[in-house]
Design a protein around this motif. Structure first.
Motif, PDB file in Angstrom:
ATOM      1  N   MET A 172      41.418  44.530  40.626  1.00 57.87           N
ATOM      2  CA  MET A 172      39.647  44.724  41.006  1.00 57.87           C
ATOM      3  C   MET A 172      39.095  45.960  40.401  1.00 57.87           C
ATOM      4  SD  MET A 172      40.156  44.504  45.160  1.00 57.87           S
ATOM      5  CE  MET A 172      38.553  44.386  45.631  1.00 57.87           C
ATOM      6  N   ARG A 173      39.959  46.837  39.942  1.00 60.06           N
ATOM      7  CA  ARG A 173      39.287  47.830  38.921  1.00 60.06           C
ATOM      8  C   ARG A 173      38.585  47.396  37.800  1.00 60.06           C
ATOM      9  NH1 ARG A 173      42.897  52.998  38.196  1.00 60.06           N
ATOM     10  NH2 ARG A 173      44.058  51.581  36.810  1.00 60.06           N
ATOM     11  N   GLY A 174      39.062  46.448  37.347  1.00 58.52           N
ATOM     12  CA  GLY A 174      38.441  45.791  36.197  1.00 58.52           C
ATOM     13  C   GLY A 174      37.211  45.016  36.445  1.00 58.52           C
ATOM     14  N   VAL A 175      36.979  44.330  37.712  1.00 58.56           N
ATOM     15  CA  VAL A 175      36.203  43.320  38.083  1.00 58.56           C
ATOM     16  C   VAL A 175      34.712  43.939  37.772  1.00 58.56           C
ATOM     17  CG1 VAL A 175      35.142  42.085  39.912  1.00 58.56           C
ATOM     18  CG2 VAL A 175      37.491  42.196  39.781  1.00 58.56           C
ATOM     19  N   GLY A 176      33.761  43.136  37.204  1.00 63.12           N
ATOM     20  CA  GLY A 176      32.503  43.700  36.762  1.00 63.12           C
ATOM     21  C   GLY A 176      32.357  44.649  35.794  1.00 63.12           C
TER      22      GLY A 176
END
Lengths: 179, 381
Positions: A172-176
């Motif tokens: 999730m940290r890398g999402v976006g």
């Protein structure tokens, strides 16, 4: 004006001003007590009786009921019938049950798993207090196995989803960011 | 394609959502398998793996059908009557000879309000004849002139309505011997027909006056001289209280009754002679060398019938007692509707000593108090 006049009264007068209404009040109490103005409401009706079953426990010793009395006088459980059969019972603590007090009624009755039972407690006046056990199943006990299972359920619904969710944290940290 | 229809959702975010659903599903499956491992019990949802689910299975003292009983004992002294002495306490009144050679028998009966203990610790506001429920078991002989002096010391109008043959004026119904509180009435009629009868209050509402306790046995013994056949004359003689032929019989007066303690139109306590379970707590002593004769009456209100079942034995039954030959021979159960009555005759002569049960064979009545024991032993035992 009253603020100015009061300090001028002698001590005796001030004492009397308290004592006279006090005496009148006491006199009124005695008069009311002797008059018993509520006696006209006494129509000979028997004392109100009320018994409430707050808990019921079914186990290998039979049926246990936590019963609270709410009568206007202390209540006496004279006999207990289960499914229209008088049955032995013990009451703890024994004796008349004062208003608001609760007792355990233990009935060594061979209840039947999955079936309905009907407990009828008769007071000393023959008033019946009925309690239905709609489906008889053993009351869960705080055993080691039971606690382990409940801990497992707790872990499944409480810990596992959070843990699983956190496992996605790195992704999730890398999402976006890459979008 | 899907991305076109939902343009706002980023493909990588959608993958994240799907992954989350898969994870949640996996957790649910794991939970399900955990549950199925620990619950072989068909009554799923209540894990009882560590306790016996059947109360019979557990070792436990006193947990048996022997616990089907009331708790405690009734204070018979406070009641003023004892079910055991009631069995043989016949009220024969006082007799005098009339100028025409007939016997005049006089009974005195008072209606009295009285609170009685009908099961241990349960008190019932009864209306009684002579302070007891059932009322005195009146006993006379066929052909006698009877005079019953009835005084109403109660708080409601009452009467004595006799099941027998008499004039309308003596019937104990409104307008014919039904009297108010403080009044007195004298019923007069001839004792006929012989048999096992009853009297009860016939004030209205009848149901309330019955179940409050106003009833009793009224037994008329047959006159052996009126029987032409020697065999029947002997039977008649055996029924005459106090005769040599009667001396060997063990005669018992039993009235099957019940009490609606909360006045809801259903009975809470059933009994034989008023006190629930009385003859379980004090079994009736039977000398097995002598025959037994029971004068049985049913006055149970609210329930259509009552019954009498004798264990391990059979009896002859004389319905209403108006015949000297049995209505039913060799039965172990009879039924009676309200006010039906009859005579049971049996013997334990060939039985082992022991406790022999008797009870209504409506299990509900039995388990709510109408059950007793005969303590059968030899004369010396």
């Amino acid at each position: 004006m009253s603020d100015q006049s009061q300090p001028t009264r002698p001590v005796l007068t001030r004492l009397l001003l308290v004592l006279v209404p006090l005496a009148a009040m006491l006199g009124a109490f005695v008069w009311i007590a002797s008059l018993d103005p509520l006696r006209s409401f006494n129509n000979g009706a028997p004392a109100i009786e009320a018994l409430t079953v707050e808990r019921s426990i079914l186990d290998e010793t039979g049926i246990g009921l936590l019963v609270r009395a709410g009568g206007s006088e202390p209540m006496v459980i004279a006999q207990v019938a289960v499914d229209d059969a008088f049955w032995t019972f013990t009451q703890d603590p024994p004796g008349p049950i004062a208003r608001g007090d609760a007792v355990w009624v233990q009935i060594p009755y061979p209840w039947v798993l999955g079936e309905a039972h009907f407990v009828n407690m008769l007071s000393n006046t023959g008033t019946a207090f009925e309690h239905e056990i709609a489906v008889a199943v053993p009351t869960p006990k705080a055993t080691g196995g039971q606690l382990r299972l409940q801990a497992l359920v707790g872990a499944i619904v409480g810990l596992l989803p959070v843990a699983l969710g956190l496992m996605f944290y790195p992704a999730m940290r890398g999402v976006g960011r890459g979008a | 394609m899907a991305a076109d229809t939902i343009p706002s959702v980023d493909p990588s975010r959608r993958a994240l959502l799907v992954g989350g659903l898969v994870a949640a599903g996996g957790a649910a499956i794991a939970a399900g398998s955990a549950r199925s491992q620990s619950a072989p019990d068909p009554m799923a949802g209540h894990d009882m793996s560590n306790m016996p689910s059947d109360p019979y299975a557990a070792p436990m003292s006193g947990m048996a059908h022997g616990n089907m009983t009331t708790v405690g004992l009734v204070d018979h002294d406070r009641n003023g009557f004892d079910p055991t002495s009631m069995l043989t306490d016949w009220e024969t009144g006082r007799t005098e000879l009339l100028p025409d050679g007939r016997t005049l028998r006089t009974f005195e009966v008072d209606a009295v309000d009285r609170e009685i203990e009908i099961a241990p610790g349960i008190f019932f506001p009864a209306w009684t004849f002579n302070g007891r429920v059932p009322g005195p078991a009146l006993r006379a002989k066929e052909g006698e002139r009877l005079r019953i002096v009835f005084r109403n010391l109660g708080s409601h109008p009452h009467s004595m309505h006799f099941h027998g043959i008499h004039s309308a004026r003596m019937d104990g119904v409104p307008g014919a011997g039904l009297i108010g509180p403080g009044e007195e009435f004298i019923y007069e009629f001839e004792a006929k027909p012989f048999g096992c009868h009853l009297y009860h209050c016939h004030a209205l509402p009848l149901k309330r006056h019955m179940h409050k306790g106003m009833y009793g046995l009224f037994v008329i013994d047959p006159d052996p001289a009126r029987q032409s056949e020697p065999a029947l004359s002997a039977v008649a003689a055996s029924r005459v209280l106090g005769s040599p032929e009667n001396a060997n019989w063990q005669e018992l007066a039993m009235v099957m009754n019940a009490f609606d303690t909360n006045f809801d139109g259903g009975n809470e306590v059933y009994a034989c002679n008023t006190v629930g379970q009385a003859y379980m707590n004090a079994p009736i002593r039977i000398d097995k060398s002598r025959p037994v004769r029971i004068y049985l009456l049913n006055v149970t209100e609210f329930d259509p019938i009552n019954s009498f079942h004798l264990h391990a034995n059979f009896f002859d039954y004389y319905d209403t007692g108006t015949q000297l030959t049995p209505t039913l021979r060799t039965v172990d159960l009879i039924m009676q509707c309200q006010a039906q009555r009859g005579i049971l005759e049996f013997s334990f002569a060939d039985h082992e000593d022991g406790m022999y049960m008797f009870h209504a064979h409506q299990s509900e009545f039995t388990e709510l108090g109408w059950v007793g024991m005969f303590d059968v032993r030899g004369p010396a035992a």
